[in-house]
Motif scaffolding. Structure first.
Motif, PDB file in Angstrom:
ATOM      1  N   SER A 361      -5.837   9.556  -5.373  1.00 38.10           N
ATOM      2  CA  SER A 361      -5.393   8.871  -6.491  1.00 38.10           C
ATOM      3  C   SER A 361      -6.631   8.245  -7.313  1.00 38.10           C
ATOM      4  CB  SER A 361      -4.517   7.546  -6.052  1.00 38.10           C
ATOM      5  OG  SER A 361      -5.294   6.869  -5.415  1.00 38.10           O
ATOM      6  N   THR A 374     -10.385   3.799 -10.803  1.00 34.49           N
ATOM      7  CA  THR A 374      -9.260   3.199 -10.294  1.00 34.49           C
ATOM      8  C   THR A 374      -8.870   3.949  -9.288  1.00 34.49           C
ATOM      9  OG1 THR A 374      -8.040   4.660 -11.770  1.00 34.49           O
ATOM     10  CG2 THR A 374      -8.923   2.741 -12.616  1.00 34.49           C
ATOM     11  N   THR A 376      -4.974   3.996  -6.312  1.00 33.55           N
ATOM     12  CA  THR A 376      -3.702   3.327  -5.574  1.00 33.55           C
ATOM     13  C   THR A 376      -3.722   3.341  -3.970  1.00 33.55           C
ATOM     14  OG1 THR A 376      -2.403   4.330  -7.529  1.00 33.55           O
ATOM     15  CG2 THR A 376      -1.102   3.624  -5.508  1.00 33.55           C
ATOM     16  N   SER A 383       2.702  -2.072  -2.999  1.00 34.08           N
ATOM     17  CA  SER A 383       1.956  -1.089  -3.818  1.00 34.08           C
ATOM     18  C   SER A 383       0.574  -1.706  -4.524  1.00 34.08           C
ATOM     19  CB  SER A 383       2.924  -0.422  -4.871  1.00 34.08           C
ATOM     20  OG  SER A 383       3.862   0.442  -4.147  1.00 34.08           O
ATOM     21  N   ARG A 385      -2.718  -1.563  -7.165  1.00 34.03           N
ATOM     22  CA  ARG A 385      -3.399  -0.883  -8.210  1.00 34.03           C
ATOM     23  C   ARG A 385      -4.863  -1.381  -8.079  1.00 34.03           C
ATOM     24  NH1 ARG A 385      -3.914   3.998  -9.837  1.00 34.03           N
ATOM     25  NH2 ARG A 385      -4.302   3.494 -11.875  1.00 34.03           N
ATOM     26  N   LEU A 410       2.278  -0.875 -13.957  1.00 32.16           N
ATOM     27  CA  LEU A 410       1.182   0.109 -14.212  1.00 32.16           C
ATOM     28  C   LEU A 410       0.946  -0.282 -15.477  1.00 32.16           C
ATOM     29  CD1 LEU A 410       2.864   3.455 -13.288  1.00 32.16           C
ATOM     30  CD2 LEU A 410       0.985   1.995 -11.926  1.00 32.16           C
ATOM     31  N   PHE A 413      -1.579  -3.501 -15.292  1.00 34.76           N
ATOM     32  CA  PHE A 413      -2.659  -3.246 -14.693  1.00 34.76           C
ATOM     33  C   PHE A 413      -3.697  -2.809 -15.690  1.00 34.76           C
ATOM     34  CE2 PHE A 413      -5.700  -0.010 -12.719  1.00 34.76           C
ATOM     35  CZ  PHE A 413      -6.407  -0.852 -12.092  1.00 34.76           C
TER      36      PHE A 413
END
Length: 489
Positions: A361, A374, A376, A383, A385, A410, A413
């Motif tokens: 990721s 970035t 994950t 979860s 980020r 998402l 973020f």
């Protein structure tokens, strides 16, 4: 978040972020100035204590709340009040170590051995000496009733009972039920402590000659301020059974009943003008060394950086990190760490400080001209980020956590990360700390006219903040000659 945030240890594991929404709560106070008192009550600032628990925890408490706040006016007001309360308390021989904490949070608490703590944020919210005294007398009641030691013994017994059940019972459902039962028992115990401290505190308040209704008045102000700070227009008043403290409406009602047993409203000193005069010029909100929260933005003058969170998020600036939450289960942590000159962000993200990192990721990008990465992570049902942005030898870290990684998670973020930027010299120069200014009401003043003179808050919320910090309600009338607080830069 302090100027030296980049010294944060780089290997703090990401699993810690599941506790982003947990804040220290309770009752606490200290200062390192020696203040002479005109009585024999054993009140002192930053002296010695034989209480091993208080002595052990004191440095941690001070560090967690941004250090000690030094202000001669505030220290004098607190010392004078504590002196009167000690003489009227259930144990006048008890010595107290009083600390004013450099935190904008509205909080106070006590540790065994007479360690009392109050934040400058709480002092700024109080509108007279009796309100401050109500908080202090409540915390002193915890000390004289030995609640800290009793709670520790109860927690140890609960932990032992849970361990025994876990080791003996094979049925997971029975284990869970037994542990839940012990937790509810502990919650009832601590709630009973809070209510007992409320009752003792109101009685002590009255014996010291203060307005006994101040306890209920300030509890209401604290509830309103909590709603304001968390941007909740309709706070849920339902009691939280496992909460350490009984819910505020219940405490207000009980405090009023306790006061009525002493006398009708209008008895006891409030001492508004004298108290507010001691607050004039006191720091309000964030310490400049920790950066500034301005609405939905965090701005740091010394570091020259800033970012903004989406609508619905509430920011909290702590000495360790900047935290934010949307109130729906999504939480943000922002901090920084040192980065070796030769180390890339891609290398840094793989140094073992993230649990559950999803290797494929990792993406390299830029954020407003600064190198960024970035990724994950998945850990313990959460979860994450992660966004890393490099500025010189510092890596700034955004960690957004949720149990429900929807599309909104998402997009939040992305909005937060892409808002990170370097401040211009003009923006840095305009960033000034907020302080409390005490003014007298004139005949032509209105709430909105006074609110327009305030700074550091969105214009649409200034009238609400003015009313809140001055104990005003929709039915309140401004009184000519009365002292009020303004927040200015």
């Amino acid at each position: 978040m302090r100027t030296c945030l980049h010294r944060t240890k780089p290997h703090a594991r990401i699993a810690m972020t599941v506790a982003l929404g947990v804040a220290l709560a309770g009752c606490q106070l200290t200062s390192s100035s020696n203040i002479p008192l005109n009585n024999n009550s054993r009140v002192f600032f930053d002296g010695n204590s034989d209480a091993s628990i208080g002595a052990r925890e004191h440095p941690r408490v001070v560090a967690s709340y941004g250090g000690v706040y030094k202000n001669a006016g505030a220290e004098e007001a607190v010392a004078k009040t504590v002196g009167r309360l000690v003489a009227a308390s259930e144990d006048p021989s008890q010595a107290y170590k009083v600390t004013i904490l450099n935190s904008p949070a509205v909080n106070a608490f006590a540790l065994p051995g007479g360690y009392l703590y109050v934040t400058r944020g709480l002092l700024a919210l109080a509108n007279d000496t009796s309100e401050m005294a109500a908080v202090l007398s409540h915390e002193m009641a915890h000390v004289t009733a030995h609640h800290g030691a009793a709670r520790q013994q109860r927690e140890e017994a609960t932990a032992l009972a849970s361990k025994v059940v876990t080791n003996i019972v094979d049925d997971p459902a029975e284990v869970e039920a037994a542990v839940a039962s012990s937790q509810r028992s502990l919650a009832r115990f601590t709630q009973a402590q809070e209510l007992e401290a409320d009752s003792i505190g109101v009685r002590t308040l009255a014996r010291a000659g203060y307005d006994p209704y101040a306890a209920a008045r300030f509890l209401e102000s604290m509830g309103r301020f909590s709603d304001y700070a968390s941007a909740r227009a309709d706070a849920n008043a339902a009691p939280d059974f496992l909460s350490t403290h009984p819910n505020t409406p219940n405490r207000i009602a009980r405090a009023i009943r306790e006061a009525r047993q002493i006398g009708a409203p209008g008895i006891g000193e409030q001492d508004r003008d004298e108290y507010l005069s001691k607050l004039d010029g006191m720091l309000f909100g964030d310490d400049p060394l920790q950066g500034f929260v301005r609405g939905r933005s965090f701005l740091h003058k010394a570091l020259g950086i800033g970012f903004t969170v989406p609508k619905g998020f509430a920011l909290e600036n702590t000495p360790q990190a900047v935290l934010a939450s949307d109130g729906k289960g999504t939480a943000l942590r922002f901090d920084g760490a040192d980065l070796k000159t030769s180390q890339s962000l891609s290398e840094y993200i793989n140094t073992g400080w993230i649990n559950g990192l999803v290797e494929n990721s990792i993406r390299t990008t830029t954020v407003n001209g600064l190198p960024a990465v970035t990724a994950t992570a998945l850990a313990e049902g959460w979860s994450f980020r992660i966004g890393l942005v490099r500025k010189g030898s510092t890596v700034y870290r955004f960690i957004l956590a949720t149990r429900d990684p929807s599309q909104g998670f998402l997009s939040s973020f992305e909005e937060i990360l892409t808002s990170f930027r370097q401040l211009s010299p003009t923006e840095q120069a305009r960033l000034r700390p907020l302080s409390v200014r005490i003014v007298k009401i004139h005949s032509r003043d209105t709430v909105h006219a006074l609110a327009r003179r305030m700074s550091g808050v969105a214009p649409s919320r200034r009238a609400e903040l003015f009313a809140l910090i001055n104990g005003q309600t929709a039915k309140s009338q401004l009184k000519v000659g009365q002292s009020v607080k303004l927040i200015v830069d």
